[in-house]
Design a protein around this motif. Structure first.
Motif, short mmCIF file in Angstrom:
data_model
loop_
_atom_site.label_atom_id
_atom_site.label_comp_id
_atom_site.label_asym_id
_atom_site.label_seq_id
_atom_site.Cartn_x
_atom_site.Cartn_y
_atom_site.Cartn_z
N SER A 227 0.84 -1.21 0.00
CA SER A 227 0.00 0.00 0.00
C SER A 227 0.87 1.26 0.00
O SER A 227 0.41 2.35 -0.31
N LEU A 228 2.15 1.08 0.34
CA LEU A 228 3.09 2.20 0.27
C LEU A 228 3.75 2.29 -1.10
O LEU A 228 4.66 3.10 -1.30
N GLY A 229 3.36 1.40 -2.01
CA GLY A 229 3.92 1.44 -3.35
C GLY A 229 5.20 0.63 -3.50
O GLY A 229 5.90 0.74 -4.50
N LYS A 230 5.54 -0.21 -2.50
CA LYS A 230 6.76 -1.01 -2.59
C LYS A 230 6.49 -2.30 -3.36
O LYS A 230 5.37 -2.83 -3.34
N SER A 231 7.56 -2.82 -3.94
CA SER A 231 7.46 -4.16 -4.52
C SER A 231 7.97 -5.14 -3.46
O SER A 231 9.04 -4.94 -2.89
N VAL A 232 7.16 -6.18 -3.18
CA VAL A 232 7.47 -7.04 -2.03
C VAL A 232 7.39 -8.51 -2.41
O VAL A 232 6.47 -8.93 -3.11
N GLN A 233 8.36 -9.29 -1.95
CA GLN A 233 8.31 -10.75 -2.09
C GLN A 233 8.47 -11.38 -0.72
O GLN A 233 9.24 -10.87 0.11
N VAL A 234 7.71 -12.47 -0.49
CA VAL A 234 7.84 -13.22 0.77
C VAL A 234 8.51 -14.55 0.45
O VAL A 234 8.14 -15.21 -0.52
#
Ligand code: 5GP
Ligand code: MN
Length: 375
Positions: free
Chosen positions: A49-56
């Motif tokens: 929601s902050l515009g980051k690209s995220v991987q778990v």
């Protein structure tokens, strides 16, 4: 809400790292549970929601009763998606570790991958957790052993200023969500966070007597968490094979030793194969012998694919099983829930170590003792 720690300061410190990062990798511990999956997925939604690209990224199979969680099936699995994992690590400019206190807890193969990537390019590695005895290998850490779950820690970190809801961080580099989208997102995050609190407390069975924990549960419900869905999916979502294996263990395998307040059971690879059950679906079995009157410690020994033994121990009251696991099995955890591994010998030698430790530390005075009973 009463709180001795300065969560606002922690939030500001975390925000500084986030402001400088675009590609963030989140790690949960090996052998995912509700708190590691809940905390990483909630964090992913907050960061996206902050515009980051995220991987778990995680090692060890996803238990069937957690696969319903939004985003659970997109978690990159060591051994299955190694190329994607290496790519995510090479792109990342920030790593956040959730629900574990030392890097080795992500599993040896994944740790090797992560260390190889960090050797190429040094980037901050943060940790947010609730296990005691955190290691000092992180760039920044927010370690709260008094918390019932990492999901509790995240709920406190992301409390709205009026402390009634979870706040969605304000994006500076992405279009703001409209109120309906924001409400739906908040509800999904709250559901993920409540899942971790519910599972790490064993449905509020243990480590859950602080009134402020329930104030946080109220915050999550107000934020839209679907408690009935969680309880239904966690409890009523297992494969038939797990239920049959549980019956077999309780009927044939549990050994009860009242003189050391303990019960234990072992499970061989052959038995796991016979019941067509993976390690991920044995989660929770270790608690069952604690239902027996007078049994305050339960241990589960399982043969692993690499010919070692995985040990899980649970206790009630004063028996500190993290100390037991640290001394006997090179592991750790919480006072009443801990684990470790044994690779120096057979599974029965691992059991002997456990029984010997319990005899030395927790032998009941003889007048209280009853004869041992093997089932
Ligand atoms: P479980 O028995 O469900 O695998 O783990 C119970 C608790 O012990 C969790 O908090 C987990 O993080 C911790 N734990 C399990 N295995 C290990 C281990 O090998 N080393 C350490 N330090 N902690 C463990
Ligand atoms: Mn946890």
């Amino acid at each position: 809400m009463e709180q001795s720690r300065d969560y606002r300061k922690a939030y500001d410190e975390l925000s500084e790292f986030l402001a400088k990062s675009h590609h963030i990798v989140l790690f949960g511990h090996k052998g995912p549970d509700g708190d590691s999956v809940g905390s990483t997925l909630a964090m992913r939604m907050l960061l996206e929601s902050l515009g980051k690209s995220v991987q778990v990224i995680m090692a060890g199979g996803m238990p069937l009763n957690l696969r319903w969680m939004p985003g659970a099936t997109e978690i990159l699995q060591q051994g299955r998606q190694d190329e994607e994992i290496d790519k995510a690590l090479s792109l990342s400019d920030l790593i956040i570790c959730l629900d574990f206190n030392a890097l080795y807890r992500i599993g040896p193969l994944l740790e090797e991958r992560l260390r190889a990537s960090l050797a190429q390019r040094s980037i901050p590695v943060l940790m947010i957790d609730h296990h005691p005895y955190p290691s000092d290998e992180f760039s920044w850490q927010w370690s709260c052993p008094e918390a019932a779950a990492t999901c509790e820690v995240l709920t406190r970190l992301f409390l709205s200023p009026d402390e009634r809801c979870i706040r969605l961080p304000e994006a500076t580099d992405s279009t703001p969500l409209d109120p309906t989208q924001a409400e739906a997102l908040r509800a999904k995050i709250a559901t993920a966070l409540l899942t971790g609190i519910i599972t790490d407390t064993g449905l509020f069975n243990h480590n859950s007597s602080r009134p402020d924990l329930y104030e946080l549960v109220a915050v999550l419900l107000r934020s839209g968490a679907d408690k009935d869905l969680i309880v239904d999916k966690i409890n009523h979502n297992h494969p038939e094979s797990r239920q049959r294996l549980e019956g077999y263990i309780l009927y044939e395998k549990v050994v009860v030793m009242p003189e050391i307040q303990s019960a234990y059971f072992v499970l061989t690879r052959e038995e796991m194969e016979r019941f067509e059950t993976g390690a991920a679906d044995t989660d929770g079995f270790v608690n069952k012998p604690l239902d027996i009157k007078g049994i305050n410690c339960s241990a589960f020994f399982r043969e692993t694919l690499d010919e070692g033994v995985k040990v899980s121990v649970r206790s009630i009251g004063d028996i500190a099983v993290n100390e037991l696991c640290s001394e006997c099995f090179g592991g750790g955890g919480h006072k009443n829930a801990a684990g470790g591994e044994f690779s120096q010998g057979s599974i029965s030698e691992a059991v002997d170590l456990f029984v010997d430790y319990m005899r030395r530390h927790y032998l009941r005075p003889s007048k209280e003792r009853k004869p041992a009973m093997g089932i």
